[in-house]
Design an enzyme around this catalytic site. Structure first.
Site, PDB file in Angstrom:
ATOM      1  N   CYS A  25       0.870  -1.173   0.000  1.00 30.77           N
ATOM      2  CA  CYS A  25       0.000   0.000   0.000  1.00 30.77           C
ATOM      3  C   CYS A  25       0.911   1.229   0.000  1.00 30.77           C
ATOM      4  CB  CYS A  25      -0.958  -0.022   1.180  1.00 30.77           C
ATOM      5  SG  CYS A  25      -0.173  -0.254   2.779  1.00 30.77           S
TER       6      CYS A  25
ATOM      7  N   ASP B  56       2.765   2.690   3.000  1.00 35.53           N
ATOM      8  CA  ASP B  56       3.941   2.367   3.809  1.00 35.53           C
ATOM      9  C   ASP B  56       4.068   0.883   4.089  1.00 35.53           C
ATOM     10  OD1 ASP B  56       4.714   5.043   3.972  1.00 35.53           O
ATOM     11  OD2 ASP B  56       3.394   5.407   5.679  1.00 35.53           O
TER      12      ASP B  56
ATOM     13  N   ASP C 213      -0.380  -1.249   7.048  1.00 35.17           N
ATOM     14  CA  ASP C 213      -1.797  -1.237   7.394  1.00 35.17           C
ATOM     15  C   ASP C 213      -2.583  -2.196   6.504  1.00 35.17           C
ATOM     16  OD1 ASP C 213      -1.523   0.556   9.479  1.00 35.17           O
ATOM     17  OD2 ASP C 213      -1.732   2.300   8.182  1.00 35.17           O
ATOM     18  N   ARG C 214      -2.920  -1.747   5.307  1.00 35.75           N
ATOM     19  CA  ARG C 214      -3.675  -2.583   4.381  1.00 35.75           C
ATOM     20  C   ARG C 214      -2.875  -3.786   3.919  1.00 35.75           C
ATOM     21  NH1 ARG C 214      -5.255   2.717   0.941  1.00 35.75           N
ATOM     22  NH2 ARG C 214      -3.279   3.335   1.914  1.00 35.75           N
TER      23      ARG C 214
END
Length: 860
Positions: free
Chosen positions: A519, A521, A524-525
Site C-alpha cells: 500500500c 507504507d 496497514d492494508r
C-alpha cells in the site's frame, strides 16, 4: 445455650459456685451453633479471618437479688455466601445489646471488603459510596469505586443489586471493570455547584471497547474531582499494567509466548523455503519441532494434542530459493523492519541496502509466505519512491537495484515468469502520492502486472467506523437499522478487503504466480491482505497456535503501528493517526469463520478477548510500533506475552471451536462469499449496547439468516452445501460418534464381569500348573542326581579291575556279556545314540538299584 445459661444462673443462685468457672471458648460456641443450626437445617460458615460471634455472658447475680429472666438470644448464622457478599439470618436479638450491634458492623465491613486483584495490581484510590447507572433497569446501584494501576473496579454492596447485576447479566463483569488504558473520554455532568445528590454529580466514561459507564458521586465526599484529575490525563506506555503484571510472566508461564514465532522454524522447517538449510538440518529442525510439540502437549488432553502443533512431512523435492538476511541486526538500515527477514537467495546484502533507499520507510520486498511445492510466493513491501514531487529520492542506482530484486523474486518461482503486483490503494490516491510525496507505483517493470485493489485509507475507514459505532449504540427503529448500517459502508470495506485477499489467493494457488502486495507504507492494508490470504491458503493459520504465529509474523514483527492506530492511554481515539486496522482484520476473519464454521480451531470468543486485550495493554505483545522499540524496552523479559495466556492449558479450552474438523480442511483452501447477504454483524459491536438495540440486532440478523438460507453461495457449489448444512452434518456426525462411544462403553461394561471371571479362572489354572511344574522339576533333579551317582559307581568298578576294562570287554565278547548300564539322555530323547554299545533302559529307581547289585556280584 439457653439450658446452659439457666443452669448456670440457678447454680449461682443456690450458692453452689461462687464464680462462673465453665466459660465457653470459641470452639465450644461454634459447636453449639452448629448443633442448633443443624436443628434449623441451616449450614453455618466460619470464614478464616471472620470475627468470632461472641455472645455476652450474663453477670453473676448477687445472692440477695432475684435473677433476671433468661435472655433467649439466638446466634447469628451466616449463609448463602457468594463472591464476598453475605446475607445475615438474624434471629430476634435482645434490644439494646451493644456487642451484638458491634458484630453486625463488623459483618457489614466484610460485605464491603476490597475486590480481588491480579498479581501486581495495587489500589490507588477508592470511595465506598458511589452509584453506577444501570441503563437496562433505569436505576442507580450503590457500591464501591476503586482505581488501581490497571483498571476501574465497581463492586456493588447490596446483595440484591449484585444478583441483578451479575446473576441476571444485566451489567456484566466488563461493565464493572474498565481498563484505564482503554478510556478515551471522561466528562463531568450535572450541576456541581448546586447539586444536592449523586444523580447530578456524575462522571461519564467512554472506553475504546464501546462501553459507556456513568458513576454518581456524593458532593459532600468531594471525590469526583479527585478521580477526574486522576483519570483525565494521558498515560504513557511505560505506565501500562503490562510492566507490573506478574501473571504469565516469562518465568511463570507454561508456554513462553515470546519464543513462539521463530524465523527458522517457520520458513526453514514448516514452509521449507530456505536454501541454506540441508536435509540433515531440516531433520534437526524437525526434532526440535517435536520437542516443541511435546512441550505444547504437556498438560493437554490427547484429543487436543493433534491440534497443538504442525508437523509436516519433508518432501524429496521442494523449491528452496530464499535465505535469511541479517543486514538489519542493529535496526539502522531499516528501522521499522525486524532484525532478520527472508529475501531471495541470489541477492546480496549490498543490493538489499541499495534497494531499501528506493522504497518508502526503507521497507523492501520480503517474503511473507511461500508454497514450497509450486514456488509461488507472497511478498510484501511499501510503495516505490519514484515520484516527481519535492520529496522524491529517486536515484538511478536505487531504481536499478529495486528492479534487479524484482527479477530475483520472479526467478525464485520456476512455474511462472511473471509477477503480480497488487497495489491496494485506489489509483487516484497512488497518483496523488506520486506528486505530493515523491512516491507512486511500479510502472515499466519487466514481466510484472500491476493491479489496483481500491482499498481506502485510514481516514475513510475511521469515518465509517465512527458511523457504524453510533448506529450500534443507538436505539433506532428496526426499519432504519439496516439502512444506517449500509450508510456507514463498513461492510463495503470488508468486502473490498476480502476481495483483494481472494484475488491474491487465486493467483498463487491456481495460476502459481508470485504476488507482491503493498500500500503506501506497507504496514496497514498490506498486513490485512497478507494475513487474510495466508489464512485462506494455509490451514495452520486456522489453528490457535497458527493465528498467534501469523499475528507475530505479519503484524507485530514487520512494524504495524499499534501505538499510532490505537493510542493506548491517549484520549484522542479519533484523531488523524488513529484507525481501526486491526479491528477490521478481526472482523474480516469473523466473516470467514461464519462462512466456514468447521475450518477454524478458535472461536468468536477468542476474537473478542484478543481485541479487548489490545485495548487494555495488560500484556506486552501489542505495545510500541516497531521491533526496535520493543527490543530497547526489553519487553520479552519485563512483560508477559498474550500468547502465554491463550495457549495455557487452563484457558485454551474456552477458545476452542467445537465444530472444528481438521481432517476435512487440513489441506484445502477456503474461499469467502463476497455477497452482502452472507456478511454477519460481529457481536463485538453490540456487547455493551442497550437491550432495545440488541433486540433489533437479533431480529435483523434473524431476517438476514432466513434470507441466506434461501440462497446457496457460489463458493459452496463444488460441495453442494451451505454453511448451515455443513454445521448440521458436522453436528450429526458428532452425535453419531457420541452414540457409538456410548454403545461401546455399555458393551464393554457388560463384558467386564465375564472377562474378569475368565481371567481369574485362567490365573488359578496357571497357579496349579506352576505347582505341578515345580514338583516335576524337583523329581527330575533327583533322577539326574541318582543317575550321575550310578555312572560314577560303574566307571569306578571298571577301573578297579584291570581285566574288566572297556577295551577288554570290546575285544572279548565271548567271555563276558555286555553289562546293561542305564544311559539317560539329557535332551529327553529316548532314541539310542548311534555309537552306543549298550541299550538304554527306562526303569524306575528301584530297578536301577537292582541292576547295580547284580553288577557288583558279577564283578566280585
Amino acid at each position: 445455650l439457653l439450658r446452659f445459661m439457666i443452669k448456670k444462673s440457678l447454680l449461682n443462685k443456690l450458692g453452689l459456685r461462687s464464680e462462673p468457672e465453665a466459660i465457653m471458648n470459641n470452639d465450644t460456641k461454634k459447636k453449639i451453633m452448629v448443633k442448633k443450626a443443624s436443628k434449623r437445617k441451616v449450614k453455618p460458615l466460619f470464614v478464616g479471618d471472620m470475627p468470632s460471634l461472641t455472645i455476652p455472658e450474663p453477670a453473676a447475680p448477687s445472692k440477695t437479688v432475684d435473677p433476671a429472666p433468661a435472655v433467649t438470644t439466638q446466634p447469628i448464622v451466616i449463609k448463602n455466601v457468594r463472591d464476598d457478599h453475605f446475607s445475615i439470618d438474624d434471629e430476634p436479638l435482645s434490644p439494646g445489646t451493644q456487642k451484638v450491634q458491634m458484630h453486625q458492623n463488623k459483618l457489614n465491613n466484610l460485605i464491603a471488603s476490597d475486590p480481588s486483584l491480579f498479581d501486581g495490581e495495587v489500589i490507588l484510590e477508592k470511595d465506598r459510596r458511589v452509584h453506577i447507572w444501570n441503563e437496562h433497569h433505569s436505576q442507580w446501584v450503590i457500591g464501591s469505586f476503586y482505581v488501581t494501576n490497571f483498571r476501574i473496579i465497581f463492586k456493588p454492596q447490596e446483595r440484591s443489586s449484585y444478583v441483578a447485576l451479575k446473576m441476571k447479566k444485566v451489567v456484566s463483569h466488563n461493565h464493572s471493570s474498565i481498563p484505564i488504558m482503554s478510556i478515551y473520554k471522561i466528562e463531568k455532568s450535572g450541576q456541581s455547584t448546586h447539586a444536592k445528590d449523586y444523580m447530578n454529580h456524575v462522571l461519564e466514561l467512554q472506553s475504546k471497547d464501546f462501553k459507556t459507564t456513568r458513576f454518581g458521586f456524593y458532593p459532600s465526599r468531594n471525590t469526583r474531582s479527585k478521580f477526574f484529575t486522576l483519570l483525565s490525563v494521558d498515560y504513557s506506555i511505560k505506565q501500562s499494567f503490562a510492566f507490573d503484571n506478574e501473571a504469565y510472566s516469562p518465568k511463570n508461564a507454561f508456554i513462553d509466548g515470546w519464543s513462539l514465532f521463530n524465523l527458522y522454524r517457520e520458513f526453514g522447517y514448516r514452509q521449507r523455503v530456505l536454501m541454506d538449510l540441508t536435509v540433515d538440518e531440516l531433520k534437526q529442525l524437525k526434532s526440535l519441532e517435536r520437542e516443541h510439540i511435546t512441550k505444547m502437549a504437556k498438560g493437554y488432553e490427547k484429543s487436543v494434542l493433534k491440534y497443538c502443533a504442525y508437523d509436516p512431512m519433508i518432501p524429496e523435492h521442494y523449491h528452496a530459493d530464499w535465505r535469511i538476511c541479517s543486514v538489519n541486526q542493529n535496526f539502522q538500515k531499516m528501522p521499522t523492519y525486524p532484525r532478520w527477514f527472508v529475501v531471495p537467495a541470489k541477492i546480496t546484502d549490498e543490493l538489499v541496502v541499495q534497494c531499501s533507499e528506493f522504497r518508502s520507510k526503507q521497507r523492501i520486498p520480503i517474503l511473507s509466505w511461500c508454497n514450497c511445492e509450486t514456488g509461488a510466493a507472497l511478498i510484501r513491501s511499501s510503495q516505490p519512491m519514484m515520484g516527481i514531487g519535492p520529496h522524491s529520492t529517486f536515484k538511478s542506482k536505487h531504481k536499478s537495484a529495486d528492479r534487479e530484486m524484482i527479477q530475483y523474486i520472479i526467478q525464485s518461482n520456476p512455474n511462472s515468469k511473471h509477477l503480480m503486483i497488487l497495489d491496494l490503494r485506489p489509483k487516484l490516491n497512488a497518483s496523488a502520492n506520486k506528486v505530493f510525496r515523491g512516491a507512486g507505483y511500479e510502472s515499466g517493470y519487466k514481466n510484472c502486472d500491476l493491479h489496483f485493489m481500491n482499498i481506502d485509507n485510514i481516514h475513510v475507514m475511521r469515518k465509517s467506523f465512527v458511523q457504524m459505532l453510533s448506529v450500534c449504540q443507538s436505539t433506532g427503529g428496526c426499519d432504519t437499522f439496516e439502512v444506517l448500517v449500509d450508510n456507514s459502508k463498513w461492510f463495503d470495506h470488508i468486502k473490498v478487503t476480502l476481495r483483494a485477499s481472494l484475488f491474491c489467493v487465486m493467483n498463487i494457488e491456481q495460476n502459481c504466480t508470485s504476488v507482491l502486495v503493498h500500500c503506501s507504507d506497507g504496514w496497514d492494508r498490506t498486513s490485512q491482505v497478507c494475513a487474510l490470504s495466508q489464512i485462506m491458503m494455509d490451514s495452520y493459520y486456522r489453528t490457535l497456535e497458527g493465528i498467534a504465529v501469523l499475528i507475530e509474523k505479519d503484524w507485530i514483527s514487520v512494524g504495524h503501528q499499534f501505538h499510532k492506530r490505537i493510542g493506548p492511554g491517549q484520549k484522542s481515539f479519533f484523531s488523524d493517526e488513529r484507525g481501526p486496522i486491526f479491528f477490521q482484520f478481526l472482523d474480516c476473519l469473523y466473516q470467514l469463520m461464519c462462512q466456514h464454521p468447521t475450518s477454524f480451531e478458535y472461536n468468536e470468543r477468542f476474537l473478542n478477548v484478543l481485541m479487548d486485550e489490545v485495548y487494555a495493554c495488560k500484556y506486552g505483545t501489542f505495545l510500541f510500533d516497531t521491533e526496535s522499540e520493543r527490543a530497547s524496552a526489553n519487553l520479552s523479559s519485563s512483560t508477559p506475552s498474550i500468547w502465554s495466556f491463550f495457549l495455557d492449558p487452563l484457558n485454551r479450552d474456552s477458545f476452542i471451536n467445537p465444530l472444528y474438523d481438521p481432517q476435512l480442511t487440513s489441506h484445502t483452501t477456503i474461499i469467502p462469499d463476497l455477497r452482502r447477504s452472507s456478511f454477519r454483524l460481529w457481536s463485538y459491536w453490540l456487547r455493551h449496547s442497550t437491550a432495545s438495540s440488541k433486540s433489533l440486532f437479533s431480529s435483523k440478523i434473524s431476517s438476514w439468516m432466513e434470507h441466506q438460507q434461501c440462497l446457496i453461495p457460489y463458493t459452496y457449489h463444488h460441495q453442494h452445501e451451505t454453511p448451515y448444512v455443513a454445521i448440521q452434518k458436522r453436528s450429526l456426525y458428532l452425535f453419531q460418534q457420541i452414540s457409538d462411544l456410548r454403545m461401546q462403553q455399555s458393551k464393554s461394561e457388560s463384558r467386564t464381569e465375564d472377562t474378569i471371571s475368565v481371567f481369574q479362572n485362567e490365573i488359578r489354572k496357571l497357579q496349579v500348573y506352576k505347582h505341578r511344574f515345580e514338583d516335576v522339576h524337583q523329581e527330575n533333579l533327583l533322577l539326574k542326581k541318582e543317575l550321575s551317582s550310578l555312572r560314577q559307581k560303574v566307571s569306578s568298578s571298571f577301573n578297579d579291575d584291570d581285566d574288566l576294562s572297556p577295551s577288554s570287554l570290546n575285544d572279548s565278547d565271548d567271555d563276558l556279556n555286555p553289562i546293561d548300564v542305564p544311559i539317560i539322555n539329557d535332551d529327553n530323547n529316548n532314541n539310542p545314540p548311534e555309537d552306543a554299545d549298550v541299550p538304554i533302559i527306562n526303569d524306575s529307581v528301584d530297578n536301577i538299584t537292582n541292576h547295580d547289585d547284580n553288577n557288583n556280584n558279577n564283578n566280585n
